[in-house]
Enzyme design. Structure first.
Site, PDB file in Angstrom:
ATOM      1  N   ARG A 118     -31.656 -28.737   9.285  1.00 40.47           N
ATOM      2  CA  ARG A 118     -30.995 -27.971  10.325  1.00 40.47           C
ATOM      3  C   ARG A 118     -29.696 -28.673  10.689  1.00 40.47           C
ATOM      4  O   ARG A 118     -29.572 -29.897  10.561  1.00 40.47           O
ATOM      5  CB  ARG A 118     -31.884 -27.873  11.577  1.00 40.47           C
ATOM      6  CG  ARG A 118     -31.288 -26.987  12.659  1.00 40.47           C
ATOM      7  CD  ARG A 118     -31.979 -27.135  14.012  1.00 40.47           C
ATOM      8  NE  ARG A 118     -31.348 -26.247  14.985  1.00 40.47           N
ATOM      9  CZ  ARG A 118     -31.583 -26.267  16.293  1.00 40.47           C
ATOM     10  NH1 ARG A 118     -32.448 -27.160  16.793  1.00 40.47           N
ATOM     11  NH2 ARG A 118     -30.960 -25.427  17.103  1.00 40.47           N
ATOM     12  N   HIS A 119     -28.740 -27.900  11.152  1.00 37.29           N
ATOM     13  CA  HIS A 119     -27.473 -28.478  11.604  1.00 37.29           C
ATOM     14  C   HIS A 119     -27.706 -29.425  12.781  1.00 37.29           C
ATOM     15  O   HIS A 119     -28.789 -29.466  13.376  1.00 37.29           O
ATOM     16  CB  HIS A 119     -26.506 -27.368  12.011  1.00 37.29           C
ATOM     17  CG  HIS A 119     -27.051 -26.455  13.072  1.00 37.29           C
ATOM     18  ND1 HIS A 119     -27.152 -26.809  14.396  1.00 37.29           N
ATOM     19  CD2 HIS A 119     -27.563 -25.197  12.986  1.00 37.29           C
ATOM     20  CE1 HIS A 119     -27.686 -25.827  15.086  1.00 37.29           C
ATOM     21  NE2 HIS A 119     -27.950 -24.833  14.265  1.00 37.29           N
ATOM     22  N   ARG A 132     -25.442 -28.570  18.848  1.00 34.10           N
ATOM     23  CA  ARG A 132     -24.403 -27.570  19.026  1.00 34.10           C
ATOM     24  C   ARG A 132     -24.308 -27.162  20.486  1.00 34.10           C
ATOM     25  O   ARG A 132     -25.158 -27.518  21.317  1.00 34.10           O
ATOM     26  CB  ARG A 132     -24.696 -26.329  18.177  1.00 34.10           C
ATOM     27  CG  ARG A 132     -26.016 -25.633  18.541  1.00 34.10           C
ATOM     28  CD  ARG A 132     -26.051 -24.225  17.988  1.00 34.10           C
ATOM     29  NE  ARG A 132     -27.350 -23.573  18.140  1.00 34.10           N
ATOM     30  CZ  ARG A 132     -27.786 -23.001  19.247  1.00 34.10           C
ATOM     31  NH1 ARG A 132     -27.045 -23.026  20.345  1.00 34.10           N
ATOM     32  NH2 ARG A 132     -28.983 -22.414  19.288  1.00 34.10           N
ATOM     33  N   ARG A 157     -21.100 -24.439  12.091  1.00 33.73           N
ATOM     34  CA  ARG A 157     -21.879 -25.633  12.440  1.00 33.73           C
ATOM     35  C   ARG A 157     -22.690 -26.178  11.267  1.00 33.73           C
ATOM     36  O   ARG A 157     -22.961 -27.374  11.208  1.00 33.73           O
ATOM     37  CB  ARG A 157     -22.791 -25.342  13.632  1.00 33.73           C
ATOM     38  CG  ARG A 157     -23.772 -24.191  13.457  1.00 33.73           C
ATOM     39  CD  ARG A 157     -24.546 -23.922  14.745  1.00 33.73           C
ATOM     40  NE  ARG A 157     -25.422 -22.754  14.658  1.00 33.73           N
ATOM     41  CZ  ARG A 157     -25.039 -21.515  14.921  1.00 33.73           C
ATOM     42  NH1 ARG A 157     -23.797 -21.286  15.264  1.00 33.73           N
ATOM     43  NH2 ARG A 157     -25.902 -20.507  14.831  1.00 33.73           N
ATOM     44  N   HIS A 161     -30.437 -23.760   9.321  1.00 29.47           N
ATOM     45  CA  HIS A 161     -30.728 -23.569  10.741  1.00 29.47           C
ATOM     46  C   HIS A 161     -32.187 -23.878  11.070  1.00 29.47           C
ATOM     47  O   HIS A 161     -33.009 -24.098  10.167  1.00 29.47           O
ATOM     48  CB  HIS A 161     -30.413 -22.124  11.123  1.00 29.47           C
ATOM     49  CG  HIS A 161     -29.035 -21.698  10.726  1.00 29.47           C
ATOM     50  ND1 HIS A 161     -27.946 -21.777  11.562  1.00 29.47           N
ATOM     51  CD2 HIS A 161     -28.559 -21.193   9.545  1.00 29.47           C
ATOM     52  CE1 HIS A 161     -26.870 -21.342  10.936  1.00 29.47           C
ATOM     53  NE2 HIS A 161     -27.209 -20.979   9.716  1.00 29.47           N
ATOM     54  N   ASP A 162     -32.502 -23.862  12.378  1.00 30.74           N
ATOM     55  CA  ASP A 162     -33.893 -24.088  12.787  1.00 30.74           C
ATOM     56  C   ASP A 162     -34.800 -22.992  12.237  1.00 30.74           C
ATOM     57  O   ASP A 162     -35.943 -23.260  11.844  1.00 30.74           O
ATOM     58  CB  ASP A 162     -34.007 -24.195  14.313  1.00 30.74           C
ATOM     59  CG  ASP A 162     -33.313 -23.052  15.051  1.00 30.74           C
ATOM     60  OD1 ASP A 162     -32.764 -22.141  14.398  1.00 30.74           O
ATOM     61  OD2 ASP A 162     -33.303 -23.081  16.298  1.00 30.74           O
TER      62      ASP A 162
END
Length: 433
Positions: free
Chosen positions: A46-47, A50, A115, A290-291
């Site tokens: 995941r990024h 943010r 992101r 992503h999540d």
């Protein structure tokens, strides 16, 4: 109290035998580990941290002046978190990667989102600090490394947002199920409370998840939350959010159409690596996402324990070859904290699953032809989920449409016959240059 006599000696002997067996087991495990060779690794993360994607209407921190990078953007904390993860990955995969960057060693793919692209860049700064001939400017400890992406609307593998009508249909049917409806109805008092105080309509786990994410990020950034949030944050919002992460892949069909292409790509690449068909013959493949990508992957693999995947959560699928076996095996690790990850227990296979067996374990979520399976017509033939009433209605509509078309065609034929057949010029299609 001392144990003496015949029983005491027997007990001591038993304890000694247990200790010896434990020692032998540990030594054997260490020997096996030392004889194993890491061949290939898929890494999906995941990024980093943010800003909120969209503040709610009554949010006291909705003024952009509080968030210098804009909405939904990577923060400095997020950059730092991925820099450190990149350094950790460098240490873990030092046997697979050269010190200097080579496109023959690694491939990096990101979703087409700021992101995730920036997280991949930050991660690579830790994974490949320039050394030797890679140093191109003595003033910065960084070097450019390619990151590949695909527009989200065309990406069925990583972003998983390419149009798939069959998936949309299956998800709607799942949300219409009695179990889901009962769960959602049980949350109505919470939804109403949040809607009243946030100024935003909340009527589903996903909507609740969005509010939870915003509050969580504000808390991480040391912003004081409104008093009304104390009734719902962190609980029950956190628990509702965790349930939401499982929704999109909570049946074999949903998992097959949402995350099946990604799992299939990974397993096929493992197979190509073993069969020496991987060109270039890379050893590490990184996905920045992503999540929801993390949760969907784990849930599809039947390894998801309900939780909210944190920033920089990392899933690793690693392929190894043992010196005393021709069959390569796969281990799956999940790193969601600063602690060292542990191998996860793959269903009906364990922590060291033979690659061939892995294809069998996940056969029901590996699409044969994703494009074809995404068509609603194929769905109706393969996954009969609609009730008989819906099916009867659909058949009736199709029958009436067919009759109408036949009547129109018969009318046209009769008209053409009266006008002298098909030789009249107006029946020809005109094509202009």
């Amino acid at each position: 109290m001392l144990i003496s006599g015949r029983y005491g000696s027997s007990l001591l002997l038993a304890v000694l035998i247990v200790l010896i067996l434990q020692h032998v087991t540990v030594v054997k495990s260490q020997q096996e580990a030392s004889e194993e060779r890491l061949i290939f690794a898929h890494v999906l993360f995941r990024h980093g941290d943010r800003t909120p994607i969209e503040p709610y209407p009554t949010d006291p921190w909705k003024d952009p002046k509080h968030w210098t990078t804009g909405w939904g953007q990577l923060t400095n904390a997020g950059k730092q978190r991925h820099l450190e993860l990149g350094r950790w990955l460098r240490n873990r995969y030092r046997s697979l990667l050269q010190q200097t960057y080579s496109n023959n060693d690694i491939y990096v793919r990101s979703t087409d989102v700021d992101r995730t692209l920036m997280s991949a860049e930050s991660n690579l700064a830790g994974l490949y600090p320039p050394v030797g001939t890679d140093v191109w400017d003595s003033g910065i400890q960084w070097q450019p490394i390619p990151i590949h992406t695909t527009p989200e609307s065309l990406d069925e593998v990583l972003a998983a947002k390419k149009a798939c009508p069959a998936y949309d249909y299956a998800l709607r049917k799942y949300k219409e199920s009695e179990a889901f409806q009962q769960y959602n109805k049980s949350l109505e008092p919470i939804y109403q409370y949040i809607t009243t105080h946030s100024g935003r309509r909340v009527d589903s786990p996903t909507a609740a998840q969005n509010i939870y994410s915003c509050l969580h990020i504000e808390e991480l950034n040391n912003f004081t939350l409104p008093d009304w949030t104390k009734q719902v944050y962190p609980e029950p919002l956190r628990s509702i959010s965790t349930r939401s992460f499982a929704t999109k892949t909570n049946t074999p069909q949903l998992a097959r159409l949402k995350t099946g292409p990604l799992v299939k790509e990974m397993l096929q690449r493992f197979k190509d690596k073993i069969n020496k068909r991987l060109k270039p013959n890379r050893s590490v493949w990184i996905y920045s996402a992503h999540d929801t990508t993390v949760s969907n992957l784990l849930n599809t693999l039947l390894l998801f324990d309900l939780h909210n995947p944190p920033f920089a959560a990392c899933v690793m699928l690693e392929l190894r070859q043992s010196a005393n076996s021709d069959e390569p095996f796969v281990s799956i690790y999940y790193k969601n904290t600063t602690a060292e990850p542990q191998a996860m227990n793959i269903p009906n296979c364990g922590t060291r699953c033979p690659l061939s067996r892995l294809f069998e374990v996940y056969s029901d979520i590996l699409p044969d032809n994703w494009q074809r399976e995404c068509q609603v017509s194929f769905l109706s033939l393969t996954y009969v989920e609609a009730d008989m009433r819906s099916s009867t209605s659909l058949i009736g509509i199709m029958f009436l449409a067919t009759v109408a078309i036949l009547l129109v065609l018969l009318g046209l034929m009769a008209y053409r016959k009266r006008r002298g057949g098909y030789h009249n010029d107006k029946w020809y299609l005109r094509i202009d240059g």
